[in-house]
Design a protein around this motif. Sequence first.
Motif, PDB file in Angstrom:
ATOM      1  N   ALA A  80       0.814  -1.213   0.000  1.00  6.10           N
ATOM      2  CA  ALA A  80       0.000   0.000   0.000  1.00  6.10           C
ATOM      3  C   ALA A  80       0.848   1.264   0.000  1.00  6.10           C
ATOM      4  CB  ALA A  80      -0.936   0.000   1.200  1.00  6.10           C
ATOM      5  N   LEU A  81       0.516   2.182  -0.889  1.00  3.22           N
ATOM      6  CA  LEU A  81       1.006   3.547  -0.850  1.00  3.22           C
ATOM      7  C   LEU A  81      -0.167   4.427  -0.382  1.00  3.22           C
ATOM      8  CD1 LEU A  81       3.061   3.482  -4.161  1.00  3.22           C
ATOM      9  CD2 LEU A  81       3.971   3.632  -1.838  1.00  3.22           C
ATOM     10  N   THR A  82      -0.086   5.730  -0.590  1.00  7.40           N
ATOM     11  CA  THR A  82      -1.137   6.631  -0.134  1.00  7.40           C
ATOM     12  C   THR A  82      -1.560   7.531  -1.275  1.00  7.40           C
ATOM     13  OG1 THR A  82      -0.174   6.655   2.085  1.00  7.40           O
ATOM     14  CG2 THR A  82      -1.760   8.379   1.575  1.00  7.40           C
TER      15      THR A  82
ATOM     16  N   LEU B 117      -0.038   8.790  -6.227  1.00  7.11           N
ATOM     17  CA  LEU B 117       0.348   8.008  -5.051  1.00  7.11           C
ATOM     18  C   LEU B 117       1.672   8.495  -4.494  1.00  7.11           C
ATOM     19  CD1 LEU B 117      -0.453   4.355  -6.222  1.00  7.11           C
ATOM     20  CD2 LEU B 117      -1.955   5.966  -5.023  1.00  7.11           C
ATOM     21  N   THR B 118       1.756   8.515  -3.181  1.00  7.96           N
ATOM     22  CA  THR B 118       2.982   8.878  -2.492  1.00  7.96           C
ATOM     23  C   THR B 118       3.195   7.923  -1.319  1.00  7.96           C
ATOM     24  OG1 THR B 118       4.230  10.706  -1.513  1.00  7.96           O
ATOM     25  CG2 THR B 118       1.880  10.577  -0.980  1.00  7.96           C
ATOM     26  N   GLY B 119       4.238   8.164  -0.545  1.00  9.60           N
ATOM     27  CA  GLY B 119       4.585   7.298   0.580  1.00  9.60           C
ATOM     28  C   GLY B 119       6.026   7.561   0.951  1.00  9.60           C
ATOM     29  N   ASP B 120       6.555   6.808   1.882  1.00  7.53           N
ATOM     30  CA  ASP B 120       7.983   6.987   2.180  1.00  7.53           C
ATOM     31  C   ASP B 120       8.798   6.361   1.056  1.00  7.53           C
ATOM     32  OD1 ASP B 120       9.065   4.163   3.100  1.00  7.53           O
ATOM     33  OD2 ASP B 120       7.124   4.409   4.093  1.00  7.53           O
ATOM     34  N   ILE B 121       9.990   6.871   0.871  1.00 12.02           N
ATOM     35  CA  ILE B 121      10.787   6.479  -0.296  1.00 12.02           C
ATOM     36  C   ILE B 121      11.118   4.994  -0.291  1.00 12.02           C
ATOM     37  CG2 ILE B 121      13.002   7.060   0.782  1.00 12.02           C
ATOM     38  CD1 ILE B 121      12.014   7.527  -2.944  1.00 12.02           C
ATOM     39  N   ASP B 122      11.313   4.387   0.874  1.00  8.95           N
ATOM     40  CA  ASP B 122      11.635   2.959   0.920  1.00  8.95           C
ATOM     41  C   ASP B 122      10.469   2.115   0.415  1.00  8.95           C
ATOM     42  OD1 ASP B 122      14.181   3.393   1.917  1.00  8.95           O
ATOM     43  OD2 ASP B 122      13.542   3.271   4.010  1.00  8.95           O
ATOM     44  N   THR B 123       9.248   2.521   0.734  1.00 10.36           N
ATOM     45  CA  THR B 123       8.077   1.781   0.258  1.00 10.36           C
ATOM     46  C   THR B 123       7.899   1.963  -1.241  1.00 10.36           C
ATOM     47  OG1 THR B 123       7.003   2.103   2.407  1.00 10.36           O
ATOM     48  CG2 THR B 123       5.605   1.406   0.586  1.00 10.36           C
ATOM     49  N   ILE B 124       8.151   3.172  -1.734  1.00 16.19           N
ATOM     50  CA  ILE B 124       8.062   3.422  -3.170  1.00 16.19           C
ATOM     51  C   ILE B 124       9.076   2.563  -3.922  1.00 16.19           C
ATOM     52  CG2 ILE B 124       8.454   5.174  -4.956  1.00 16.19           C
ATOM     53  CD1 ILE B 124       7.301   7.219  -2.911  1.00 16.19           C
ATOM     54  N   ILE B 125      10.287   2.471  -3.396  1.00 15.16           N
ATOM     55  CA  ILE B 125      11.306   1.610  -4.007  1.00 15.16           C
ATOM     56  C   ILE B 125      10.854   0.153  -3.978  1.00 15.16           C
ATOM     57  CG2 ILE B 125      13.650   0.711  -3.698  1.00 15.16           C
ATOM     58  CD1 ILE B 125      14.445   3.527  -2.723  1.00 15.16           C
ATOM     59  N   GLU B 126      10.234  -0.268  -2.878  1.00 17.45           N
ATOM     60  CA  GLU B 126       9.745  -1.637  -2.743  1.00 17.45           C
ATOM     61  C   GLU B 126       8.660  -1.956  -3.778  1.00 17.45           C
ATOM     62  OE1 GLU B 126       7.493  -4.468   0.608  1.00 17.45           O
ATOM     63  OE2 GLU B 126       8.065  -2.401   1.101  1.00 17.45           O
ATOM     64  N   VAL B 127       7.790  -0.992  -4.034  1.00 18.55           N
ATOM     65  CA  VAL B 127       6.738  -1.193  -5.032  1.00 18.55           C
ATOM     66  C   VAL B 127       7.320  -1.254  -6.438  1.00 18.55           C
ATOM     67  CG1 VAL B 127       4.701  -0.140  -6.096  1.00 18.55           C
ATOM     68  CG2 VAL B 127       4.942  -0.157  -3.608  1.00 18.55           C
TER      69      VAL B 127
END
Length: 206
Positions: free
Chosen positions: A48-50, A134-144
């Motif tokens: 999940a992102l936001t 969509l946004t989120g913390d950078i580590d989660t974005i990299i994970e996606v």
Amino acid sequence: MRSKLAPPSRALLPLVLLLLVLTACGGGEPSKFAGSTLENPYRVPDVALTDTDGAPYSLAADTDKRLTLVFFGYAHCPDICQQVMGALAGAMNRLDDADREQVDVVFVTTDPTRDTPKALHQYLERYDPSFIGLTGDIDTIIEVGKPLAIYVNDGKLLPTGGYDLGGHSTQVTAVDSADEAPVYWDQETTQAEFAADIHTLLAKEN
């Protein structure tokens, strides 16, 4: 005395015929599929992102349309992101209502520090109000991005006060209703090519 228009000379006839052919073909859709098809589609991660309303959004669980086009970029990008987003907006305008209802466009920021939900919403409004940000913390974005072969590098503030984002992949990825990514397009894809490919992909699923 009535004047008469002289017919084109024999020497000009080949040029006239060529111009007629080019004019007839100028408004047509591309005949060749522009995207790259993967024999082994990428599996879309259920992470999940936001979205810009502050709600969680997963590219696997929350992509309800038959086709979702996903692009990773950032609002301050001076060139490539604008080019790609403009092409996607133009492609959506080319679709008929039946196709358009079955397609979403999702923009995932690679610059969450500056691309707040409000800033992201305003950025996407310039292209198409229906686009999802969509946004989120950078580590989660990299994970996606990683399972989709999307490279995202964490940006850093420079001593001069500038901002070095480091880089990101520029392809647009198609996510289908099976939560797989079987097709991607490069940054040079035109709006006409996107529109024609989208229609082809939707027709294949019927």
